[in-house]
Design an enzyme around this catalytic site. Structure first.
Site, PDB file in Angstrom:
ATOM      1  N   GLY A  70      -2.788   6.492   8.948  1.00  0.00           N
ATOM      2  CA  GLY A  70      -2.979   5.431   7.958  1.00  0.00           C
ATOM      3  C   GLY A  70      -1.773   4.705   8.537  1.00  0.00           C
ATOM      4  O   GLY A  70      -1.274   5.520   8.823  1.00  0.00           O
ATOM      5  N   LYS A 109      -7.612   2.338   4.035  1.00  0.00           N
ATOM      6  CA  LYS A 109      -6.389   2.475   4.700  1.00  0.00           C
ATOM      7  C   LYS A 109      -5.875   3.672   6.432  1.00  0.00           C
ATOM      8  O   LYS A 109      -4.961   4.061   6.304  1.00  0.00           O
ATOM      9  CB  LYS A 109      -5.095   2.751   3.929  1.00  0.00           C
ATOM     10  CG  LYS A 109      -5.730   0.787   3.593  1.00  0.00           C
ATOM     11  CD  LYS A 109      -4.166   0.785   2.376  1.00  0.00           C
ATOM     12  CE  LYS A 109      -4.862  -0.442   1.208  1.00  0.00           C
ATOM     13  NZ  LYS A 109      -3.931  -0.349   0.403  1.00  0.00           N
ATOM     14  N   SER A 164       4.583   0.633   0.065  1.00  0.00           N
ATOM     15  CA  SER A 164       5.488  -0.248  -1.422  1.00  0.00           C
ATOM     16  C   SER A 164       5.680   0.723  -1.912  1.00  0.00           C
ATOM     17  O   SER A 164       6.692   1.665  -2.765  1.00  0.00           O
ATOM     18  CB  SER A 164       4.634  -1.366  -2.370  1.00  0.00           C
ATOM     19  OG  SER A 164       3.436  -0.715  -2.225  1.00  0.00           O
ATOM     20  N   THR A 173       0.720  -1.241   0.248  1.00  0.00           N
ATOM     21  CA  THR A 173       0.157   0.130  -0.334  1.00  0.00           C
ATOM     22  C   THR A 173       0.760   1.479  -0.415  1.00  0.00           C
ATOM     23  O   THR A 173       2.144   1.080   0.065  1.00  0.00           O
ATOM     24  CB  THR A 173      -1.540   0.447   0.850  1.00  0.00           C
ATOM     25  OG1 THR A 173      -2.066   0.731   1.101  1.00  0.00           O
ATOM     26  CG2 THR A 173      -0.245   0.302   2.655  1.00  0.00           C
TER      27      THR A 173
END
Length: 176
Positions: free
Chosen positions: A50, A38, A129, A5
């Protein structure tokens, strides 16, 4: 395992925004969900959170963080330090694989899986990522535009999504 994410947060003055993409990736090669949320507001809408990493681990840590906020009457700095301390010392929490960005109108912190707490000098943070791409984009936008934090966070995530295969364009932006 579900993961991959990108979360980015930008704070300018008393304004702060956090953005997250919606992709959940399973086993490195399959998109399981495209519109996951998220990022969220906690503590009566006064704190942004987050998370990235293993979904169950991230939710567990978010719940622990909310407990710390309640115990500390919303004191973000104290809550995040206590969470990190517990995270490092607890045998079960120590195994959780997640990162969090937490922010309010005064502070922005990154909390790592190893129990580290970092308050970025430039009030910009990104994890996951696509974090390096989002961070670079957000820094460039802060330095070269007059955009508001929410616009910067969204644009930075769009740029990250165009580069990182684990990040998509289903973006949720929250701001204070």
């Amino acid at each position: 395992m579900f993961h991959a994410t990108t979360i980015v947060a930008v704070k300018k003055g008393e304004k702060v925004a956090i953005a997250g993409d919606g992709q959940v990736t399973f086993s490195q090669n399959m998109i399981m969900k495209q519109n996951a949320k998220k990022v969220r507001k906690v503590y009566n809408g006064k704190v942004l959170v987050g998370f990235a990493g293993s979904v169950a681990d991230a939710i567990t840590l978010c719940e622990k963080f909310e407990e710390k906020l309640e115990q500390n009457s919303g004191n973000l700095q104290k809550s995040v330090v206590e969470l990190a301390k517990e995270w490092r010392q607890d045998k079960i929490l120590r195994r959780l694989e997640a990162l969090m960005i937490v922010a309010n109108s005064e502070h922005l912190f990154v909390v790592s899986g190893s129990g580290e707490v970092v308050e970025p000098d430039d009030n910009i943070a990104a994890i996951g990522s696509g974090g390096p791409y989002a961070l670079a984009a957000a820094r460039a936008l802060v330095q070269n535009t007059n955009l508001e934090p929410a616009e910067i966070a969204k644009k930075a995530l769009e740029i990250a999504a165009s580069i990182c295969i684990y990040t998509n364009n289903n973006i949720t932006v929250l701001e204070l």
